[in-house]
Scaffold this motif. Structure first.
Motif, short mmCIF file in Angstrom:
data_model
loop_
_atom_site.label_atom_id
_atom_site.label_comp_id
_atom_site.label_asym_id
_atom_site.label_seq_id
_atom_site.Cartn_x
_atom_site.Cartn_y
_atom_site.Cartn_z
N ILE A 177 0.84 -1.20 0.00
CA ILE A 177 0.00 0.00 0.00
C ILE A 177 0.88 1.25 0.00
O ILE A 177 0.62 2.23 -0.71
N ILE A 178 1.93 1.22 0.80
CA ILE A 178 2.84 2.37 0.89
C ILE A 178 3.56 2.59 -0.44
O ILE A 178 3.59 3.72 -0.97
N VAL A 179 4.12 1.53 -1.00
CA VAL A 179 4.85 1.67 -2.25
C VAL A 179 3.90 2.08 -3.38
O VAL A 179 4.24 2.95 -4.21
N GLY A 180 2.72 1.49 -3.41
CA GLY A 180 1.75 1.85 -4.43
C GLY A 180 1.37 3.31 -4.37
O GLY A 180 1.23 3.98 -5.40
N ARG A 181 1.21 3.85 -3.15
CA ARG A 181 0.85 5.25 -3.00
C ARG A 181 1.98 6.16 -3.48
O ARG A 181 1.75 7.16 -4.17
N LEU A 182 3.21 5.82 -3.12
CA LEU A 182 4.35 6.64 -3.54
C LEU A 182 4.51 6.63 -5.05
O LEU A 182 4.91 7.64 -5.66
N LYS A 183 4.21 5.52 -5.67
CA LYS A 183 4.29 5.45 -7.13
C LYS A 183 3.18 6.29 -7.76
O LYS A 183 3.40 6.97 -8.76
N PHE A 191 9.41 0.95 -11.64
CA PHE A 191 10.23 -0.26 -11.45
C PHE A 191 10.81 -0.35 -10.04
O PHE A 191 11.32 -1.40 -9.65
N GLU A 192 10.75 0.73 -9.27
CA GLU A 192 11.39 0.73 -7.96
C GLU A 192 10.58 -0.03 -6.91
O GLU A 192 9.36 0.08 -6.86
N PHE A 193 11.29 -0.81 -6.10
CA PHE A 193 10.70 -1.57 -4.99
C PHE A 193 9.52 -2.45 -5.45
O PHE A 193 8.55 -2.66 -4.72
N SER A 194 9.66 -2.96 -6.66
CA SER A 194 8.59 -3.79 -7.22
C SER A 194 8.40 -5.09 -6.44
O SER A 194 7.34 -5.70 -6.51
N GLU A 195 9.44 -5.49 -5.71
CA GLU A 195 9.31 -6.71 -4.92
C GLU A 195 8.26 -6.56 -3.82
O GLU A 195 7.76 -7.56 -3.29
N LEU A 196 7.92 -5.33 -3.45
CA LEU A 196 6.88 -5.10 -2.45
C LEU A 196 5.49 -4.95 -3.07
O LEU A 196 4.49 -4.94 -2.35
N ILE A 197 5.43 -4.81 -4.38
CA ILE A 197 4.14 -4.75 -5.06
C ILE A 197 3.76 -6.19 -5.43
O ILE A 197 4.00 -6.66 -6.53
N ILE A 198 3.22 -6.89 -4.48
CA ILE A 198 2.95 -8.31 -4.67
C ILE A 198 1.71 -8.50 -5.54
O ILE A 198 0.80 -7.66 -5.55
#
Length: 203
Positions: A177-183, A191-198
């Motif tokens: 949720i955090i990474v998706g919001r920052l994107k 492409f950044e921190f895609s490992e957390l976008i499950i």
């Protein structure tokens, strides 16, 4: 969007919903239990969709998963079928964070906007309906990651997986949720921190 395909998709969801036994619906009961819905998201069990579907049924909401049919390109919908609110999800985009934003967005429509309207995500709306869409967006944001929480994360650079996981614990949310919001805020490249976008997965 293809209206015939969309109608077929919606009809399939109605048939699925008829097979779900739901308890009596209550706005108050759902509002008092929002933390339970969020706990399922945070826990991310392998059968989370079934857990969510059961919790929805206990609160009077029929939740169904209907894969997109060709020509729909829709992530979710909400409407009342007779006296039962139905949330229909497609799993489109195959992302855990998008699934949960869509779910809480649709739940927001049910709580905020009454029985007469049907809400279809990723459809162009009139000005009046766009206001309702924004209200549903804000409802989802407040549950998943509030604006001031996102601001706190955004200000803590350089970013790292460890920081995102720590903030997820602090704010009782999920790292995706955090990474998706920052994107979405364009503070991260896609492409950044895609490992957390499950990916979204359901049995």
């Amino acid at each position: 969007k293809n209206p015939h395909a969309l109608s077929a998709w919606l009809r399939q969801g109605e048939l699925q919903a008829k097979n779900i036994e739901v308890q009596e619906y209550s706005d108050k009961k759902i509002k008092n239990s929002l933390h339970l819905f969020k706990e399922i998201m945070v826990a991310q069990t392998t059968d989370f969709f079934e857990e969510l579907q059961n919790l929805c049924a206990q609160h009077g909401v029929a939740l169904v998963l209907t894969p997109c049919v060709k020509g729909t390109q829709i992530s979710g919908a909400s409407r009342w079928v007779n006296d039962t609110p139905v949330i229909q999800m497609s799993g489109r985009h195959n992302r855990y964070d998008i699934f949960w934003f869509t779910f809480f967005h649709e739940l927001g429509h049910i709580l905020l906007h009454g029985k007469k309207d049907i809400f279809l995500e990723e459809i162009t709306y009139s000005d009046a309906d766009r206001v309702k869409e924004e209200e549903a967006d804000n409802f989802a944001v407040k549950i998943l990651l509030q604006e001031h929480q996102a601001d706190e994360v955004a200000g803590d650079t350089p970013f790292s997986i460890e920081k995102f996981e720590e903030y997820a614990l602090k704010f009782n949310t999920h790292p995706s949720i955090i990474v998706g919001r920052l994107k979405k805020l364009q503070l991260l490249e896609q492409f950044e921190f895609s490992e957390l976008i499950i990916p979204f997965k359901s049995k």
